[in-house]
Design an enzyme around this catalytic site. Structure first.
Site, mmCIF file in Angstrom:
data_model
loop_
_atom_site.group_PDB
_atom_site.id
_atom_site.type_symbol
_atom_site.label_atom_id
_atom_site.label_comp_id
_atom_site.label_asym_id
_atom_site.label_seq_id
_atom_site.Cartn_x
_atom_site.Cartn_y
_atom_site.Cartn_z
ATOM 1 N N GLY A 48 3.412 -2.701 5.916
ATOM 2 C CA GLY A 48 3.181 -3.222 7.259
ATOM 3 C C GLY A 48 3.759 -2.289 8.291
ATOM 4 O O GLY A 48 4.314 -1.243 7.965
ATOM 5 N N GLU A 64 -2.393 -1.499 8.962
ATOM 6 C CA GLU A 64 -1.236 -0.892 8.305
ATOM 7 C C GLU A 64 -1.413 -0.812 6.790
ATOM 8 O O GLU A 64 -1.005 0.171 6.169
ATOM 9 C CB GLU A 64 0.040 -1.661 8.655
ATOM 10 N N GLU A 68 -1.154 2.722 4.905
ATOM 11 C CA GLU A 68 -0.013 2.958 4.017
ATOM 12 C C GLU A 68 -0.358 2.988 2.536
ATOM 13 O O GLU A 68 0.396 3.560 1.752
ATOM 14 C CB GLU A 68 1.079 1.922 4.281
ATOM 15 N N GLU A 120 5.831 6.154 -2.664
ATOM 16 C CA GLU A 120 5.349 5.588 -3.925
ATOM 17 C C GLU A 120 4.862 4.177 -3.670
ATOM 18 O O GLU A 120 5.373 3.474 -2.794
ATOM 19 C CB GLU A 120 6.502 5.574 -4.938
#
Length: 153
Positions: A48, A64, A68, A120
Protein backbone atom coordinates in the site's frame (compact mmCIF):
# COMPACT_ATOMS: atom_id res chain seq x y z
CA UNK A 1 2.06 18.26 -11.36
CA UNK A 2 4.55 18.50 -8.51
CA UNK A 3 4.10 15.99 -5.70
CA UNK A 4 1.50 17.17 -3.18
CA UNK A 5 3.56 16.21 -0.12
CA UNK A 6 6.63 18.04 -1.45
CA UNK A 7 4.53 21.18 -1.96
CA UNK A 8 3.09 20.84 1.55
CA UNK A 9 6.50 20.23 3.12
CA UNK A 10 7.95 23.33 1.41
CA UNK A 11 5.34 25.36 3.28
CA UNK A 12 5.43 23.71 6.72
CA UNK A 13 8.79 21.98 6.93
CA UNK A 14 8.96 18.89 9.13
CA UNK A 15 5.93 19.74 11.30
CA UNK A 16 3.42 16.98 11.98
CA UNK A 17 0.71 16.50 9.32
CA UNK A 18 -1.99 13.92 8.78
CA UNK A 19 -1.12 11.49 6.00
CA UNK A 20 -3.61 9.01 4.58
CA UNK A 21 -2.48 5.66 3.27
CA UNK A 22 -4.36 2.74 1.72
CA UNK A 23 -3.40 -0.88 1.27
CA UNK A 24 -4.69 -4.39 0.88
CA UNK A 25 -4.83 -7.76 2.53
CA UNK A 26 -4.32 -10.36 -0.19
CA UNK A 27 -4.81 -13.99 0.78
CA UNK A 28 -4.31 -16.76 -1.79
CA UNK A 29 -6.23 -20.01 -2.27
CA UNK A 30 -3.93 -21.77 0.21
CA UNK A 31 -4.92 -19.18 2.85
CA UNK A 32 -1.49 -17.53 2.75
CA UNK A 33 -1.00 -13.78 3.14
CA UNK A 34 1.04 -11.73 0.67
CA UNK A 35 3.59 -9.41 2.29
CA UNK A 36 6.21 -7.04 0.93
CA UNK A 37 9.79 -6.62 2.10
CA UNK A 38 10.08 -2.86 1.73
CA UNK A 39 13.06 -1.17 0.10
CA UNK A 40 12.89 1.85 2.45
CA UNK A 41 13.60 -0.17 5.59
CA UNK A 42 14.32 -3.77 4.57
CA UNK A 43 11.47 -5.07 6.71
CA UNK A 44 8.09 -6.69 6.04
CA UNK A 45 4.75 -4.91 5.73
CA UNK A 46 1.47 -4.81 3.88
CA UNK A 47 1.30 -3.55 0.32
CA UNK A 48 0.00 0.00 0.00
CA UNK A 49 0.96 3.62 -0.01
CA UNK A 50 0.14 7.29 0.26
CA UNK A 51 -3.14 8.67 -1.05
CA UNK A 52 -2.48 11.17 -3.82
CA UNK A 53 -4.42 14.42 -4.11
CA UNK A 54 -7.73 13.79 -5.93
CA UNK A 55 -7.60 10.03 -5.40
CA UNK A 56 -9.98 7.88 -3.34
CA UNK A 57 -8.57 5.42 -0.81
CA UNK A 58 -9.90 2.58 -2.96
CA UNK A 59 -8.11 3.94 -6.04
CA UNK A 60 -4.94 4.32 -3.99
CA UNK A 61 -5.05 0.72 -2.77
CA UNK A 62 -5.57 -0.66 -6.29
CA UNK A 63 -2.83 1.56 -7.78
CA UNK A 64 -0.32 0.79 -5.03
CA UNK A 65 -0.83 -2.98 -5.32
CA UNK A 66 -0.14 -2.79 -9.06
CA UNK A 67 2.95 -0.60 -8.54
CA UNK A 68 4.44 -2.62 -5.68
CA UNK A 69 3.75 -6.20 -6.77
CA UNK A 70 2.40 -6.24 -10.33
CA UNK A 71 -1.00 -7.70 -9.46
CA UNK A 72 -4.39 -6.32 -10.46
CA UNK A 73 -6.88 -6.50 -7.60
CA UNK A 74 -10.54 -5.95 -6.94
CA UNK A 75 -11.50 -4.57 -3.55
CA UNK A 76 -13.98 -6.88 -1.82
CA UNK A 77 -14.46 -5.08 1.51
CA UNK A 78 -13.02 -2.59 3.95
CA UNK A 79 -11.09 -4.50 6.61
CA UNK A 80 -10.29 -1.58 8.90
CA UNK A 81 -9.04 1.93 9.52
CA UNK A 82 -6.01 2.40 11.78
CA UNK A 83 -5.72 6.06 12.67
CA UNK A 84 -3.98 6.84 15.95
CA UNK A 85 -0.37 6.25 14.91
CA UNK A 86 2.57 8.60 14.60
CA UNK A 87 5.70 8.40 12.50
CA UNK A 88 8.93 10.29 12.14
CA UNK A 89 10.63 9.64 8.83
CA UNK A 90 14.38 9.48 8.23
CA UNK A 91 14.34 12.98 6.69
CA UNK A 92 12.78 14.43 9.88
CA UNK A 93 9.21 14.73 8.58
CA UNK A 94 6.57 13.94 11.21
CA UNK A 95 3.04 12.66 10.63
CA UNK A 96 -0.02 11.09 12.09
CA UNK A 97 -0.58 8.18 9.71
CA UNK A 98 -4.03 6.87 8.89
CA UNK A 99 -4.18 3.61 6.94
CA UNK A 100 -7.29 2.24 5.26
CA UNK A 101 -6.87 -1.51 4.82
CA UNK A 102 -9.03 -3.37 2.31
CA UNK A 103 -9.52 -7.04 1.57
CA UNK A 104 -8.84 -7.67 -2.09
CA UNK A 105 -8.87 -10.54 -4.57
CA UNK A 106 -6.40 -10.92 -7.41
CA UNK A 107 -8.03 -10.55 -10.83
CA UNK A 108 -4.95 -10.36 -13.05
CA UNK A 109 -1.39 -9.24 -13.46
CA UNK A 110 1.80 -11.10 -12.66
CA UNK A 111 3.70 -11.07 -9.38
CA UNK A 112 7.01 -9.27 -9.83
CA UNK A 113 10.27 -10.24 -8.15
CA UNK A 114 11.34 -6.75 -7.05
CA UNK A 115 11.36 -3.06 -7.98
CA UNK A 116 12.32 0.31 -6.45
CA UNK A 117 9.80 -0.12 -3.60
CA UNK A 118 9.92 -3.88 -3.18
CA UNK A 119 12.90 -6.02 -2.21
CA UNK A 120 10.87 -9.23 -1.99
CA UNK A 121 7.30 -10.52 -2.08
CA UNK A 122 6.25 -13.65 -0.27
CA UNK A 123 3.07 -15.47 0.75
CA UNK A 124 3.13 -16.46 4.43
CA UNK A 125 1.08 -18.88 6.46
CA UNK A 126 -0.62 -16.85 9.21
CA UNK A 127 1.20 -18.99 11.78
CA UNK A 128 4.59 -18.00 10.36
CA UNK A 129 4.39 -14.29 9.55
CA UNK A 130 7.46 -12.15 10.21
CA UNK A 131 7.39 -9.06 12.45
CA UNK A 132 6.04 -5.98 10.68
CA UNK A 133 8.10 -2.82 10.13
CA UNK A 134 5.89 -0.59 12.31
CA UNK A 135 3.30 -0.82 15.09
CA UNK A 136 0.46 0.15 12.76
CA UNK A 137 1.14 -2.78 10.42
CA UNK A 138 1.78 -5.09 13.37
CA UNK A 139 -1.62 -4.17 14.82
CA UNK A 140 -3.27 -5.01 11.49
CA UNK A 141 -1.44 -8.34 11.46
CA UNK A 142 -2.43 -9.11 15.05
CA UNK A 143 -6.08 -8.38 14.22
CA UNK A 144 -5.97 -10.66 11.16
CA UNK A 145 -4.47 -13.48 13.22
CA UNK A 146 -7.11 -12.91 15.94
CA UNK A 147 -9.86 -13.20 13.30
CA UNK A 148 -11.10 -9.63 13.72
CA UNK A 149 -12.73 -7.68 10.93
CA UNK A 150 -14.16 -4.20 10.39
CA UNK A 151 -11.58 -2.79 12.79
CA UNK A 152 -11.29 0.89 13.57
CA UNK A 153 -8.87 2.46 16.02
Amino acid sequence: MEDYIRILRKKIGHERVILNYAGCIIIDKQNKLLLQKRSDCGEWGFLGGLVELGESVEETAIREIKEECGLDVEITSLYGVYSKYFAEYSNGDKAQTIVHIFKAKVIGGKLIERNDETLELQYFDLKDVPPMFCKQHQDVMNDIIAGKEYVYR
